[in-house]
Write a protein that holds these residues in place. Structure first.
Motif, mmCIF file in Angstrom:
data_model
loop_
_atom_site.group_PDB
_atom_site.id
_atom_site.type_symbol
_atom_site.label_atom_id
_atom_site.label_comp_id
_atom_site.label_asym_id
_atom_site.label_seq_id
_atom_site.Cartn_x
_atom_site.Cartn_y
_atom_site.Cartn_z
ATOM 1 N N LEU A 294 -66.279 11.788 -38.471
ATOM 2 C CA LEU A 294 -66.238 10.674 -37.504
ATOM 3 C C LEU A 294 -67.514 9.847 -37.473
ATOM 4 C CD1 LEU A 294 -64.253 11.558 -34.271
ATOM 5 C CD2 LEU A 294 -63.542 10.377 -36.349
ATOM 6 N N PRO A 295 -68.689 10.506 -37.547
ATOM 7 C CA PRO A 295 -69.908 9.692 -37.493
ATOM 8 C C PRO A 295 -69.990 8.678 -38.631
ATOM 9 C CG PRO A 295 -70.411 12.025 -37.245
ATOM 10 C CD PRO A 295 -68.966 11.932 -37.604
ATOM 11 N N ARG A 296 -69.256 8.932 -39.699
ATOM 12 C CA ARG A 296 -69.344 8.012 -40.836
ATOM 13 C C ARG A 296 -68.117 7.118 -40.954
ATOM 14 N NH1 ARG A 296 -71.811 11.537 -45.657
ATOM 15 N NH2 ARG A 296 -71.353 9.682 -46.871
ATOM 16 N N LEU A 297 -67.296 7.114 -39.937
ATOM 17 C CA LEU A 297 -66.081 6.316 -40.010
ATOM 18 C C LEU A 297 -66.329 4.923 -39.435
ATOM 19 C CD1 LEU A 297 -63.148 7.053 -40.867
ATOM 20 C CD2 LEU A 297 -62.625 7.203 -38.435
ATOM 21 N N ASN A 298 -65.881 3.917 -40.157
ATOM 22 C CA ASN A 298 -66.004 2.540 -39.681
ATOM 23 C C ASN A 298 -64.794 2.156 -38.875
ATOM 24 O OD1 ASN A 298 -68.351 1.423 -40.469
ATOM 25 N ND2 ASN A 298 -67.591 0.868 -42.513
ATOM 26 N N ASP A 299 -64.998 1.460 -37.794
ATOM 27 C CA ASP A 299 -63.860 0.919 -37.069
ATOM 28 C C ASP A 299 -63.507 -0.441 -37.665
ATOM 29 O OD1 ASP A 299 -61.998 -0.037 -35.263
ATOM 30 O OD2 ASP A 299 -62.964 1.000 -33.585
ATOM 31 N N PRO A 300 -62.301 -0.569 -38.232
ATOM 32 C CA PRO A 300 -61.958 -1.851 -38.869
ATOM 33 C C PRO A 300 -61.754 -2.983 -37.855
ATOM 34 C CG PRO A 300 -60.060 -0.392 -38.891
ATOM 35 C CD PRO A 300 -61.222 0.402 -38.353
ATOM 36 N N LEU A 301 -61.553 -2.637 -36.601
ATOM 37 C CA LEU A 301 -61.315 -3.695 -35.613
ATOM 38 C C LEU A 301 -62.634 -4.256 -35.106
ATOM 39 C CD1 LEU A 301 -58.422 -2.455 -33.297
ATOM 40 C CD2 LEU A 301 -58.318 -3.717 -35.452
ATOM 41 N N PRO A 302 -62.805 -5.566 -35.189
ATOM 42 C CA PRO A 302 -64.001 -6.180 -34.612
ATOM 43 C C PRO A 302 -64.049 -5.891 -33.111
ATOM 44 C CG PRO A 302 -62.726 -7.775 -35.899
ATOM 45 C CD PRO A 302 -61.910 -6.536 -35.809
ATOM 46 N N THR A 315 -63.059 6.041 -33.343
ATOM 47 C CA THR A 315 -63.519 7.431 -33.271
ATOM 48 C C THR A 315 -62.971 8.111 -32.013
ATOM 49 O OG1 THR A 315 -65.550 6.584 -32.324
ATOM 50 C CG2 THR A 315 -65.624 7.234 -34.631
ATOM 51 N N TRP A 316 -62.960 7.379 -30.924
ATOM 52 C CA TRP A 316 -62.386 7.959 -29.704
ATOM 53 C C TRP A 316 -60.917 8.280 -29.934
ATOM 54 C CZ3 TRP A 316 -58.423 7.128 -26.295
ATOM 55 C CH2 TRP A 316 -58.489 7.810 -25.062
ATOM 56 N N ALA A 317 -60.209 7.326 -30.531
ATOM 57 C CA ALA A 317 -58.767 7.501 -30.711
ATOM 58 C C ALA A 317 -58.464 8.709 -31.589
ATOM 59 C CB ALA A 317 -58.154 6.241 -31.300
ATOM 60 N N LEU A 318 -59.222 8.863 -32.673
ATOM 61 C CA LEU A 318 -58.932 9.989 -33.567
ATOM 62 C C LEU A 318 -59.298 11.317 -32.904
ATOM 63 C CD1 LEU A 318 -59.931 8.478 -37.015
ATOM 64 C CD2 LEU A 318 -57.637 9.069 -36.205
ATOM 65 N N ALA A 319 -60.425 11.341 -32.190
ATOM 66 C CA ALA A 319 -60.808 12.576 -31.506
ATOM 67 C C ALA A 319 -59.746 12.945 -30.472
ATOM 68 C CB ALA A 319 -62.177 12.413 -30.849
ATOM 69 N N GLN A 320 -59.273 11.933 -29.739
ATOM 70 C CA GLN A 320 -58.289 12.197 -28.694
ATOM 71 C C GLN A 320 -56.902 12.468 -29.271
ATOM 72 O OE1 GLN A 320 -58.798 12.407 -25.279
ATOM 73 N NE2 GLN A 320 -60.941 12.450 -25.896
#
Ligand code: ADP
Ligand code: MG
Length: 810
Positions: A294-302, A315-320
């Motif tokens: 997760l720390p290295r994941l980019n959020d594609p949404l501006p 990151t929140w969405a994937l963790a949740q």
């Protein structure tokens, strides 16, 4: 070892450190440099990350002061005081995802991080994760998981809510008869035994104890005994069995209570599994993947877009998604991920639409006077829905950019006359039109319809219409090709033959594609390429609910004819149980004796067209031999060549056959006014929209018509679905019901779906779909090619999605 930076919650991390310290015999060896030093190194970061736990951390730091100078006995006592302080503390912190550490704090730990904190690129293979070897990787592969990202995006099938933690003494009061209670208890193992049931099955019997009472727990897995020891504290989650003083757990989930709870005491994901892979192993893997990747994941949404649409971070969405703090949070996470899916899809569709619209086209001036004369010459008045659709089309034609429009209308709603009016005006402006039909018989039908519709016009107004199909005689072909090339022919109706290289137009400006799902993108493209960006109108009689249309045809503008011409007699529809089949045959026979014709539709066979063809042939032979030996039967199925199909259809249309036995291939808009009854075998296997399509094959003449839905299953659900068809004449309404009942894959039929792969999104979630559509339009309005740096990640996703599947989106 300092690994809170890798995504561990520091409290969870500390619990692990102290646990290790205990197991190593209180030697102050669980952390590099000792526990006191561990606090000195990290306290700053922890406080920045979790300001809400400030007093907690400070208290802990005070307690461990001087730890290195204490004796093992004193340390043991100290840890016994500290451990309870850690229990559940991290739940105080709302956000499982760290606020970014301050710059200074980051720098302070930078070197330690480089040395000790491993993180993993999400696009690396799962084997980059600790504990994943070749065998585990193969197991994951069967779940479609090859990269760490795949693991992050693994969708739990459902969740088990184990958040209710109950003292053992209260369990008995929790259960009421007939009610299911799922909960968690934490206690000490008081006794472990392997026993045998009377029929020789071995099981583990444990007695679990806390301050308030005792409870039996059994597992039918002797292996558990080896992992349990008397005195151990464990957490147990599952459904309670029994009642009052006799409650117990059977095969619950469990784990040591010291660790950060993963399988118990929280909302736990239930994943799809494969042979040799267990829930708890998979959970360990997703947990690790979240921590490391997760720390290295980019959020594609501006960020701006996320704020506008009130979406949580990726990151929140994937963790949740995996370890939600509540079921509402899980749903919010799913919606965010669904939004992403829809957005990428809509970006591709809107982009395609915009780029098509951006090209120069041929504006067609509309001769209103001719239009009125044409409409006045018809033996009927257009319905208001036809009128509306026609105006939408004419407005598009007048634009200097090409039209790209889908005209949807139920069978018999009168789409052809709308297209004919448009083609007439295109001709008046000096340009040509082409109408592409999927079969020869349909092309012929359109040709006749057009000729008839134009017959009321004076010679000067009337365009020259030609028919070009595979069976057009060679001697007629030359003049037709010449007429198209010179522009003398104003309108051509045809099949795939129109797409041949040698067919050249003088000025093709309007291309109509009928029954579009039979044609792929390629054909649409080929037809387009025969003009200079001609206006394109796609016509379909398959009613598609709005949500599905947006997903499948979001690159097209949409016109809907949702009204039938007045005076149509609805087809009388009856549900016939299998045991009354003989009566149904009698009914069919009576219609034929009155000079009419009938369709018999064979049951749907999912496995393959070949098996289906064989079944249809058998049914045809049976009917001819045993039921209707004196009548003329014909057979139509998907394994016949298009020439053979056309031949049979033509014979049926011309009255040379009494009954046409067919598989679902008969669906497309063929017009046989003399056919008054359609008998559908195995009706429960078809979709409602499809049944409605079949029903549209009859009722096209003046005589009353009938649809017999024969079904051998009489489950309530099947009966209700069929009753819906019997009582509803609105194709769109049936399509909506069908989509709700069966989902989009089934709705579209397995053989021709073309449906994009959606994991999180569901078509029932219209608000998210519409939000994504709006977002796509806004994004492309400002940045048509997604060239801005903050759109780079999105652009990449769109590229990947759309190169993968150009072929399956028409
Ligand atoms: P579909 O939308 O299924 O292609 P068609 O265009 O084949 O329907 O029209 C079905 C029949 O209805 C044709 O015979 C056509 O001439 C007739 N028709 C079309 N519009 C009207 C109308 N407004 N009033 C009465 N009959 C109409
Ligand atoms: Mg039609």
């Amino acid at each position: 070892m300092t690994s809170s930076e890798a995504g561990h919650h520091p409290i969870a991390f500390l619990r692990r450190v102290f646990d290790l310290e205990r197991r190593k015999g209180y030697q102050d060896s669980a952390a590099v440099g000792g526990i006191e030093r561990l606090f000195e190194r990290n306290l700053g970061v922890w406080l920045t990350q979790h300001p809400e736990l400030r007093s907690h951390f400070q208290q802990l730091a005070k307690l461990v002061r001087g730890y290195s100078t204490k004796s093992p006995m004193e340390r043991a006592e100290l840890l016994a005081r500290i451990m309870p302080l850690l229990d559940g503390t991290e739940r105080i912190s709302e956000r499982p995802h760290r606020v970014r550490a301050s710059k200074a704090a980051e720098e302070r730990t930078a070197s330690a991080k480089a040395q000790l904190v491993k993180s993993v690129d999400p696009d690396e293979s799962v084997t980059a994760l600790p504990g994943v070897g070749a065998q585990r990787a193969r197991q994951l592969e069967t779940l479609g998981i090859s990269t760490v990202r795949d693991l992050l995006y693994l969708v739990p099938r459902r969740y088990a809510d184990y958040t209710q933690v109950v003292p053992i003494g209260r369990l008995g009061r929790l259960v009421r008869v007939g009610e299911e209670v799922t909960c968690t208890v934490i206690g000490e193992v008081a006794q472990v035994e392997v026993r045998e049931t009377t029929n020789g099955r071995r099981y583990v019997a444990v007695e679990l104890r806390d301050d308030t009472g005792k409870i039996p727990v059994i597992w039918f897995n002797p292996y558990v005994a080896r992992q349990l020891a008397v005195g151990q504290r464990i957490a147990v989650s599952g459904k309670l069995e029994g009642s009052g003083p006799y409650v117990r757990f059977r095969n619950p989930e469990w784990e040591p209570a010291e660790a950060d709870l993963l399988n118990t005491g929280r909302i736990v994901p239930i994943y799809p599994l494969t042979h040799g892979l267990y829930q708890r192993q998979l959970r360990q893997l997703t947990r690790t993947a979240l921590e490391l990747a997760l720390p290295r994941l980019n959020d594609p949404l501006p960020t701006a877009l996320r704020q506008r649409y009130e979406l949580p971070s990726l990151t929140w969405a994937l963790a949740q998604l995996h370890y939600p703090e509540s079921l509402a949070a899980a749903e919010r996470a799913r919606r965010r991920l669904a939004f992403d899916e829809f957005l990428v899809l809509q970006l591709g569709l809107v982009q395609r639409r915009l780029s098509w619209h951006a090209q120069p086209g041929t504006p067609v001036p509309i001769d209103r006077e001719l239009l009125e004369r044409f409409l006045a010459s018809l033996p009927f008045q257009l319905t208001s829905a036809q009128r509306r659709a026609l105006e939408e089309i004419l407005a598009d034609l007048a634009q200097p950019h090409p039209m790209s429009r889908l005209l949807q209308g139920d069978v018999g709603s009168g789409k052809t006359v709308v297209a004919a009016a448009a083609a007439l005006l295109v001709h008046r402006a000096g340009f040509q039109s082409a109408i592409l039909a999927p079969t020869e018989i349909l092309a012929e039908q359109h040709f006749r319809t057009l000729t008839r519709l134009y017959s009321g016009l004076s010679g000067a107004d009337r365009p020259l219409v030609a028919l070009l199909t595979g069976s057009t005689p060679e001697r007629d072909r030359g003049p037709i090709l010449a007429g198209l090339a010179s522009g003398a022919i104003g309108i051509v109706v045809g099949t795939h033959a129109l797409l041949e290289e040698r067919v050249q137009f003088h000025h093709l400006t309007f291309a109509v594609i009928d029954e579009q799902h039979r044609f792929g993108v390629l054909q649409r493209h080929t037809l387009r390429s025969k003009g200079k960006n001609p206006h394109v109108l796609v016509m379909t009689a398959t009613p598609i609910p709005r949500s599905l249309a947006l997903v499948l045809h979001g690159d097209l503008d949409l016109s809907i004819i949702d009204e039938l011409p007045p005076g149509r007699q609805p087809v009388k529809t009856y549900v016939v149980p299998g045991r009354k089949r003989a009566e149904a045959y009698k009914f069919v026979r009576r219609e034929i004796e009155q000079g009419h014709q009938a369709f018999v539709i064979c049951p749907l066979v999912e496995e393959s067209e070949t098996i289906e063809a064989r079944a249809a042939t058998a049914e045809y032979e049976r009917l001819q031999r045993d039921v209707f030996p004196d009548l003329r039967l014909g057979l139509l199925h998907g394994r016949m060549s298009s020439r053979e199909k056309d031949e049979v259809m033509t014979r049926f249309r011309d009255g040379e056959l009494d009954i046409l036995v067919s598989t679902a291939v008969v669906e497309v808009g063929i017009d046989v006014p003399n056919a008054t009854v359609i008998l559908i075998e195995g009706a429960e296997r078809f979709g409602l929209a499809q049944l409605h399509q079949f029903r549209g094959r009859v009722g096209r003449g003046t005589a009353p018509s009938y649809c017999l839905l024969v079904s051998d299953t009489d489950t309530e659900a099947a009966r209700q679905r069929l009753e819906a068809v019997a009582t509803t004449t609105d194709g769109f309404r049936l399509a909506e019901i069908d989509l709700q009942l069966r989902g989009p894959g089934e709705f579209l039929g397995t053989r021709q779906s073309g449906l994009p792969n959606l994991r999180f999104a569901t078509l029932a979630d219209m608000p998210t779909l519409q939000a994504a559509r709006r977002a796509a339009e806004e994004l492309l309005q400002d940045d048509p090619t997604l060239a801005a740096p903050e759109h780079a990640a999105l652009a990449e996703l769109v590229r990947a999605r759309w190169t993968r599947s150009v072929a399956d989106v028409s």
